[in-house]
Write a protein that holds these residues in place. Sequence first.
Motif, PDB file in Angstrom:
ATOM      1  N   ALA A 166      72.944  98.288 -15.740  1.00 53.38           N
ATOM      2  CA  ALA A 166      73.098  99.416 -14.956  1.00 53.38           C
ATOM      3  C   ALA A 166      74.364 100.176 -14.745  1.00 53.38           C
ATOM      4  O   ALA A 166      74.878  99.279 -15.422  1.00 53.38           O
ATOM      5  CB  ALA A 166      72.343  99.587 -13.545  1.00 53.38           C
ATOM      6  N   ASN A 167      75.088 101.180 -14.505  1.00 54.99           N
ATOM      7  CA  ASN A 167      76.356 101.251 -14.685  1.00 54.99           C
ATOM      8  C   ASN A 167      76.980 101.619 -13.278  1.00 54.99           C
ATOM      9  O   ASN A 167      76.861 102.910 -12.338  1.00 54.99           O
ATOM     10  CB  ASN A 167      76.986 102.683 -15.595  1.00 54.99           C
ATOM     11  CG  ASN A 167      78.355 102.845 -15.035  1.00 54.99           C
ATOM     12  OD1 ASN A 167      78.799 101.814 -15.519  1.00 54.99           O
ATOM     13  ND2 ASN A 167      78.516 103.584 -15.801  1.00 54.99           N
ATOM     14  N   ALA A 168      77.510 101.398 -12.303  1.00 57.06           N
ATOM     15  CA  ALA A 168      78.335 101.541 -11.202  1.00 57.06           C
ATOM     16  C   ALA A 168      77.292 101.868  -9.958  1.00 57.06           C
ATOM     17  O   ALA A 168      77.585 102.680  -9.071  1.00 57.06           O
ATOM     18  CB  ALA A 168      79.407 103.150 -11.586  1.00 57.06           C
ATOM     19  N   ILE A 169      76.043 100.513 -10.551  1.00 47.84           N
ATOM     20  CA  ILE A 169      74.921 101.569  -8.878  1.00 47.84           C
ATOM     21  C   ILE A 169      74.622  99.690  -8.707  1.00 47.84           C
ATOM     22  O   ILE A 169      73.521  99.095  -9.583  1.00 47.84           O
ATOM     23  CB  ILE A 169      73.993 102.066  -9.358  1.00 47.84           C
ATOM     24  CG1 ILE A 169      73.130 102.143  -7.871  1.00 47.84           C
ATOM     25  CG2 ILE A 169      73.139 101.830 -10.662  1.00 47.84           C
ATOM     26  CD1 ILE A 169      72.871 103.807  -8.209  1.00 47.84           C
ATOM     27  N   ASP A 170      73.711  99.393  -7.884  1.00 49.80           N
ATOM     28  CA  ASP A 170      73.249  98.235  -7.000  1.00 49.80           C
ATOM     29  C   ASP A 170      72.589  97.619  -6.242  1.00 49.80           C
ATOM     30  O   ASP A 170      72.017  99.075  -6.059  1.00 49.80           O
ATOM     31  CB  ASP A 170      74.169  97.342  -6.569  1.00 49.80           C
ATOM     32  CG  ASP A 170      75.845  96.512  -7.473  1.00 49.80           C
ATOM     33  OD1 ASP A 170      75.837  96.593  -9.148  1.00 49.80           O
ATOM     34  OD2 ASP A 170      77.419  97.035  -6.740  1.00 49.80           O
ATOM     35  N   ILE A 171      71.651  96.496  -6.914  1.00 52.00           N
ATOM     36  CA  ILE A 171      69.889  96.658  -5.842  1.00 52.00           C
ATOM     37  C   ILE A 171      70.457  96.807  -4.319  1.00 52.00           C
ATOM     38  O   ILE A 171      71.998  95.939  -4.071  1.00 52.00           O
ATOM     39  CB  ILE A 171      69.891  95.062  -6.608  1.00 52.00           C
ATOM     40  CG1 ILE A 171      68.926  95.925  -7.914  1.00 52.00           C
ATOM     41  CG2 ILE A 171      68.313  94.660  -5.376  1.00 52.00           C
ATOM     42  CD1 ILE A 171      67.896  94.886  -8.457  1.00 52.00           C
ATOM     43  N   LEU A 172      69.768  96.999  -3.538  1.00 49.04           N
ATOM     44  CA  LEU A 172      69.928  97.125  -2.315  1.00 49.04           C
ATOM     45  C   LEU A 172      69.086  96.315  -1.270  1.00 49.04           C
ATOM     46  O   LEU A 172      69.277  95.677  -0.208  1.00 49.04           O
ATOM     47  CB  LEU A 172      70.448  98.727  -1.607  1.00 49.04           C
ATOM     48  CG  LEU A 172      71.282  99.777  -1.863  1.00 49.04           C
ATOM     49  CD1 LEU A 172      70.991 101.248  -1.488  1.00 49.04           C
ATOM     50  CD2 LEU A 172      72.738  98.639  -1.254  1.00 49.04           C
TER      51      LEU A 172
END
Length: 803
Positions: free
Chosen positions: A725-731
């Motif tokens: 993914a680009n600039a988003i992570d798992i929370l």
Amino acid sequence: MSDTTRSTRVAIIGGGIMGVAAQFQLAENGWTDTILFEKAELTSGSTWHAAGQIAHAVGSRVMGWINKTSIETYKRVENETRQSIGWHEVGGLRIATTDDEVDWMKSIMGVGKLLDLPMDLVGPDEVAKINPFYKVDDVKVAVRTYEDGHIDPSSVTMALAAATRARGAKIDRHNQVLGASRKGDQWLLRTEKGDVTADHVIIAAGSYANQVGEWFGLKIPSVSCLHHYLVTDTVPEFEGRPELPVMRDNEFGGYIRQEQRSGLIGIYEGHTCPTVWEMPEGAPWAAENELFEADYDSIGDFLTVAFGKMPILENLGIKRVVRGAITHTPDGGMLVGPSGAPNVWLACGSSIGLAWGGGAGKVLADWMVHGEAAINTRSLDPRRYGDFATDHFIVERTKDEFMRRHDTPCPGKLFDSLRPLRRHPLYDRLAAKGAVFGEIAGWERPRYFSEVGDVEQVGWGHQPWHDNAQREAKATRSAAGVIDLCAFAQFEITGKDASKLLDRLSANRIPRKDGRMSLNHLLTQKGKFETEITIWRITEDRFFTGSPIARANPDFDWIKSHIRDGEDVEMINRSADWGMLALSGPAARQILSELTDVALTNAAFPWLSGQGIKVAGVPCYALRVSFVGELGWELHAPLNRIAEVYDALFEVGARHGLIDLGSYAFNGMRMEKAYRASGELTTDVGLYDVGLDRFVASEGRDFIGRDALLAYPPRWELFYAEVHANAIDILGGEPVLLNGTPVGLTTSGGYGYTIGKSLGWLFVKMGTPRTGLSVQLLNQAYPVTVHDAPLYDPANLRPRSED
């Protein structure tokens, strides 16, 4: 008053939806020897005046499961009893008018996917078709739900009561409980109609929970807040058309729905929180079916916005105003589970009782009867509050929570009230160095370091602080970093039977040699996670343990409760008066060696060992372990001297590249090493589910949960994955998909700052293939690559390094 003492297995105090639903679910589980005590009529506290909405569009899997289970329970009871529950399955529209709200709506779609809740993300044109009376000029998107709606509070409570009585349970109305005391292994309740002994007690007393809790030595963090809703005169446009869905919109802080042929508008003021019956006194016993005078000055601005959203209501008269007390808690979550007092359980602090009652009752009943629930109970557990939760904190933080009820819950957003609540001696030093703090268990902990005065930006996706965290992580990997972990659970356990106690609680063997450490998991009788602790054996009869600060009280109580009569065991909770600094990085040995006379070589001070040493003259417990996967030591010392240690580390460390490390970088480095944390070790799974088989030593040993653990075939497995993914992570809590179908959920994640990859843990059904998977982030599927080993130092050489 009767002279005969009755007895029961479970006594429930309170006849609102929470108490009645809990009693019903206990009966469903075979516990029918129960008595529910209500001082007046059922529902006469807060339940009767509730607006009754139940939503599927919620922000977490746990609360989605609770609401779904409530609806299913209520429908089933209606079919069984043939008593109407007043259920209106009209669906709902949750409106987004800002970019952050759009992201929130997208994240809600993931909850729906996980729980198989029918919902769609729709645009303003579709909203206008569904509700032609709602202005959509500023609507960006909305979540449309189909199988939720609203319910009649009294009708559903009475149906549950009828079903409960039919199973043999008893409901004792007009009988106030007057007090309680311990009698042997039971509780003795004094009531207006005589004494009753009970094995278990459930406090479901709503606004009376504060004073009821005092009978059992409990401080229950619940506050009665006043909430308005208004019912208009008849709306001509509602005639001859299907009932509208429930509209929820943060712009006016509330909801609009139909009430028969009238409009109903509910408001949560964002600027104030009126409270009544504050702690410690609580609600007056004489209060019954209580309502309060409307305050139009308080809600006027919000009401104006609401009328602007649905103009057909604006010129109508108001035929009824309901302003009643509803209980809220400091973090907004209900209190369901063990209280901390023996066999006293809570089912209170519920601000959305009708939505939560049926599901919460099932969680509580399963916990009581079977020792476990179907979902992770950490966010519901009443013991999540620590000693910092004074009466003043409970009231003021709860007011803050009420006012934020219709804020967008962006990741990273925290409460502001009373902060900093607890500050240790390093706080001012860290603040002067640009620390941007988060709050954990009342303590301030740096999230990252920036310019003094920087305010953290929050939201989904990478924020500006991402670069700061990356600098901290890279500097720690190349030289050294120190993180303030003064908020840490630390216990000393001593006595000739201390080793026996810890051994029978731990799935892994405890250290057999003085000075050694081990990672240990304490399990429930069902073989599920109670907690994770590190154990350092100082001597044969003296041990030191560490665990996350949020577990300080529950862990201490859990361990202490298993001390057997006659055993020689002493426990001291050091969590409030000791602190800890974690020094990590290839230069850690060089820095520490200049501050102590103790040899720090592998031979003298091996990995996973501890010693009592002096650092710059300060006595410390030094444990050679690192949660970021580097050469490192935890330095535990009394809080009143921790600043001396910190100052000395930086005085020496300046020439070795030492840097301050925040929790965001710390988490990313944890993910690079594939270390599990609390998100993976939840109450609904066990060691084999999360691939921690190597920490089970069952041969020739007996420990709590052993038989259940060995007999329980794992239903899940945990994958360590890279997210493309680009600039988003798992929370955490997002769907894991295989060909578009959910096969599991994420548990935690973060960005690996030194390897440049987004990483996460995926909980999937046993037998799920390791290829072809994706995770759904903000309603978009991103492919993942599952890895068999940590992406940083897979051979684990750096923590053991000699150089």
